[in-house]
Design a protein around this motif. Structure first.
Motif, PDB file in Angstrom:
ATOM      1  N   GLU A   1      48.247  54.782  37.772  1.00  0.00           N
ATOM      2  CA  GLU A   1      49.528  54.864  37.072  1.00  0.00           C
ATOM      3  C   GLU A   1      49.932  53.510  36.491  1.00  0.00           C
ATOM      4  O   GLU A   1      50.523  53.436  35.415  1.00  0.00           O
ATOM      5  N   TRP A   2      49.636  52.437  37.204  1.00  0.00           N
ATOM      6  CA  TRP A   2      49.996  51.112  36.712  1.00  0.00           C
ATOM      7  C   TRP A   2      48.917  50.533  35.815  1.00  0.00           C
ATOM      8  O   TRP A   2      49.162  49.601  35.072  1.00  0.00           O
ATOM      9  N   LYS A   3      47.699  51.065  35.903  1.00  0.00           N
ATOM     10  CA  LYS A   3      46.566  50.581  35.117  1.00  0.00           C
ATOM     11  C   LYS A   3      46.363  49.068  35.268  1.00  0.00           C
ATOM     12  O   LYS A   3      46.213  48.329  34.292  1.00  0.00           O
ATOM     13  N   LEU A   4      46.413  48.637  36.511  1.00  0.00           N
ATOM     14  CA  LEU A   4      46.046  47.260  36.831  1.00  0.00           C
ATOM     15  C   LEU A   4      44.532  47.211  36.878  1.00  0.00           C
ATOM     16  O   LEU A   4      43.909  47.640  37.847  1.00  0.00           O
ATOM     17  N   GLU A   5      43.929  46.704  35.821  1.00  0.00           N
ATOM     18  CA  GLU A   5      42.483  46.801  35.663  1.00  0.00           C
ATOM     19  C   GLU A   5      41.715  45.709  36.371  1.00  0.00           C
ATOM     20  O   GLU A   5      40.608  45.925  36.849  1.00  0.00           O
ATOM     21  N   LYS A   6      42.309  44.517  36.468  1.00  0.00           N
ATOM     22  CA  LYS A   6      41.534  43.408  37.019  1.00  0.00           C
ATOM     23  C   LYS A   6      42.471  42.332  37.541  1.00  0.00           C
ATOM     24  O   LYS A   6      43.591  42.163  37.047  1.00  0.00           O
ATOM     25  N   ILE A   7      42.002  41.608  38.558  1.00  0.00           N
ATOM     26  CA  ILE A   7      42.731  40.450  39.086  1.00  0.00           C
ATOM     27  C   ILE A   7      41.799  39.248  39.002  1.00  0.00           C
ATOM     28  O   ILE A   7      40.684  39.279  39.528  1.00  0.00           O
ATOM     29  N   PHE A   8      42.270  38.197  38.331  1.00  0.00           N
ATOM     30  CA  PHE A   8      41.490  36.967  38.186  1.00  0.00           C
ATOM     31  C   PHE A   8      41.997  35.931  39.195  1.00  0.00           C
ATOM     32  O   PHE A   8      43.205  35.716  39.308  1.00  0.00           O
ATOM     33  N   LYS A   9      41.083  35.295  39.878  1.00  0.00           N
ATOM     34  CA  LYS A   9      41.483  34.256  40.834  1.00  0.00           C
ATOM     35  C   LYS A   9      42.167  33.096  40.122  1.00  0.00           C
ATOM     36  O   LYS A   9      43.099  32.495  40.648  1.00  0.00           O
ATOM     37  N   THR A  10      41.692  32.766  38.933  1.00  0.00           N
ATOM     38  CA  THR A  10      42.276  31.664  38.166  1.00  0.00           C
ATOM     39  C   THR A  10      42.526  32.102  36.721  1.00  0.00           C
ATOM     40  O   THR A  10      41.886  33.029  36.225  1.00  0.00           O
TER      41      THR A  10
ATOM     42  N   ILE B   1      46.452  32.519  39.852  1.00  0.00           N
ATOM     43  CA  ILE B   1      46.062  33.920  39.813  1.00  0.00           C
ATOM     44  C   ILE B   1      46.686  34.626  38.608  1.00  0.00           C
ATOM     45  O   ILE B   1      47.808  34.322  38.203  1.00  0.00           O
ATOM     46  N   THR B   2      45.940  35.554  38.015  1.00  0.00           N
ATOM     47  CA  THR B   2      46.394  36.265  36.811  1.00  0.00           C
ATOM     48  C   THR B   2      45.930  37.723  36.890  1.00  0.00           C
ATOM     49  O   THR B   2      44.840  38.010  37.357  1.00  0.00           O
ATOM     50  N   TYR B   3      46.801  38.627  36.423  1.00  0.00           N
ATOM     51  CA  TYR B   3      46.540  40.061  36.497  1.00  0.00           C
ATOM     52  C   TYR B   3      46.390  40.646  35.093  1.00  0.00           C
ATOM     53  O   TYR B   3      47.045  40.196  34.157  1.00  0.00           O
ATOM     54  N   LYS B   4      45.561  41.679  34.982  1.00  0.00           N
ATOM     55  CA  LYS B   4      45.329  42.328  33.695  1.00  0.00           C
ATOM     56  C   LYS B   4      45.775  43.789  33.754  1.00  0.00           C
ATOM     57  O   LYS B   4      45.325  44.557  34.600  1.00  0.00           O
ATOM     58  N   TYR B   5      46.671  44.158  32.829  1.00  0.00           N
ATOM     59  CA  TYR B   5      47.118  45.542  32.679  1.00  0.00           C
ATOM     60  C   TYR B   5      46.685  46.060  31.310  1.00  0.00           C
ATOM     61  O   TYR B   5      46.651  45.305  30.339  1.00  0.00           O
ATOM     62  N   ILE B   6      46.374  47.349  31.243  1.00  0.00           N
ATOM     63  CA  ILE B   6      45.984  47.933  29.966  1.00  0.00           C
ATOM     64  C   ILE B   6      47.001  48.983  29.536  1.00  0.00           C
ATOM     65  O   ILE B   6      47.715  49.558  30.355  1.00  0.00           O
ATOM     66  N   LYS B   7      47.064  49.232  28.241  1.00  0.00           N
ATOM     67  CA  LYS B   7      48.048  50.142  27.662  1.00  0.00           C
ATOM     68  C   LYS B   7      47.876  51.549  28.215  1.00  0.00           C
ATOM     69  O   LYS B   7      46.762  52.023  28.423  1.00  0.00           O
ATOM     70  N   GLY B   8      49.005  52.206  28.426  1.00  0.00           N
ATOM     71  CA  GLY B   8      48.987  53.550  28.973  1.00  0.00           C
ATOM     72  C   GLY B   8      49.461  53.612  30.408  1.00  0.00           C
ATOM     73  O   GLY B   8      49.690  54.691  30.946  1.00  0.00           O
ATOM     74  N   GLY B   9      49.651  52.441  31.024  1.00  0.00           N
ATOM     75  CA  GLY B   9      50.115  52.381  32.407  1.00  0.00           C
ATOM     76  C   GLY B   9      51.503  51.775  32.507  1.00  0.00           C
ATOM     77  O   GLY B   9      52.050  51.240  31.546  1.00  0.00           O
ATOM     78  N   LYS B  10      52.082  51.882  33.704  1.00  0.00           N
ATOM     79  CA  LYS B  10      53.434  51.369  33.925  1.00  0.00           C
ATOM     80  C   LYS B  10      53.500  49.850  33.783  1.00  0.00           C
ATOM     81  O   LYS B  10      54.513  49.309  33.333  1.00  0.00           O
ATOM     82  N   GLY B  11      52.435  49.162  34.182  1.00  0.00           N
ATOM     83  CA  GLY B  11      52.445  47.694  34.106  1.00  0.00           C
ATOM     84  C   GLY B  11      52.554  47.208  32.679  1.00  0.00           C
ATOM     85  O   GLY B  11      53.381  46.341  32.368  1.00  0.00           O
TER      86      GLY B  11
END
Length: 242
Positions: free
Chosen positions: A70-79, A211-221
């Motif tokens: 639902e949030w479409k959190l696709e990836k988490i980058f350490k840096t 740290i950085t997070y990646k969200y893609i279109k179509g999700g709540k994020g």
């Protein structure tokens, strides 16, 4: 999304099923009780084990699926540097149409991607950047928090403004627009068309190591953060043109 099952639930459910089967065999083959006590207990254990197994597979996985899908959190980058290694090369296609950002001076980006940005602009890409006012007292505080030399972040923002003006003169289509804000540090925000990268600015840590997070279109994020950027961009009481 990779499907995972709680290993402890799997172990317990298997133990219950095996124990139930053993009790059934012992009762039927050896004890042969008239009331089938062991068989009844064994069947109950087998049923409990199967219920636990199905719960682990269906319910626990469903909750995990909702959190990620639902949030479409696709990836988490350490840096943030790792994020740059993924996002920056996408400009090389010169087909990116929208680039929005909340950042500081973007010195590394300017050094490595000026040509790609210009070619994207000439293909119609518009850039909108929300940047802290280089004359703000909050800049001085951020320099302290990052352990940067006095005036370095401020100067980097002035360099960013000069860089944008220079590229705007060379492009007859897309433009770079910069708005300033005078408030405490906002989170890092970077949108390339249908992808958003978001992350904090941590105390005592330089931005490239955060740290950085990646969200893609179509999700709540994506929806939440893109609307938040639009709100800040269009709030004349918060952000203002250079």
């Amino acid at each position: 999304m990779k499907k995972t099952i709680n290993p402890y639930s799997l172990i317990v459910s298997c133990v219950l099923v095996i124990l139930g089967i053993v009790l059934n065999i012992v009762d039927i083959a050896y004890l042969k009780t008239t009331s089938n006590v062991c068989v009844n207990i064994g069947c109950s254990l087998i049923a409990s084990g199967l219920v636990l197994l199905f719960s682990a597979i269906l319910i626990d996985y469903h909750q995990e699926y909702l959190a990620w899908h639902e949030w479409k959190l696709e990836k988490i980058f350490k840096t943030r540097a790792e994020k740059n290694n993924e996002s920056d090369p996408k400009l090389e296609s010169h087909h990116v149409k929208q680039l929005d950002g909340i950042a500081f001076g973007l010195s590394s980006f300017r050094s490595n991607r000026s040509e790609d940005v210009l070619l994207c602009m000439q293909s119609g890409m518009n850039v909108r950047l929300l940047v802290m006012d280089p004359n703000s007292d909050f800049i001085k505080q951020r320099e302290i928090e990052e352990g940067a030399s006095e005036g370095s972040i401020s100067q980097s923002i002035f360099n960013l403004i000069d860089w944008a003006n220079n590229l705007n003169k060379q492009s007859n289509k897309g433009k770079i627009e910069i708005k300033l804000y005078n408030a405490m540090t906002l989170d890092f925000y970077w949108r390339l068309d249908d992808e958003i990268y978001i992350g904090p600015y941590l105390y005592g840590v330089v931005s490239q190591q955060t740290i950085t997070y990646k969200y893609i279109k179509g999700g709540k994020g994506f929806s939440l953060y893109s609307k938040y950027f639009e709100k800040l961009w269009n709030d004349d009481n918060f952000s203002y043109n250079i």
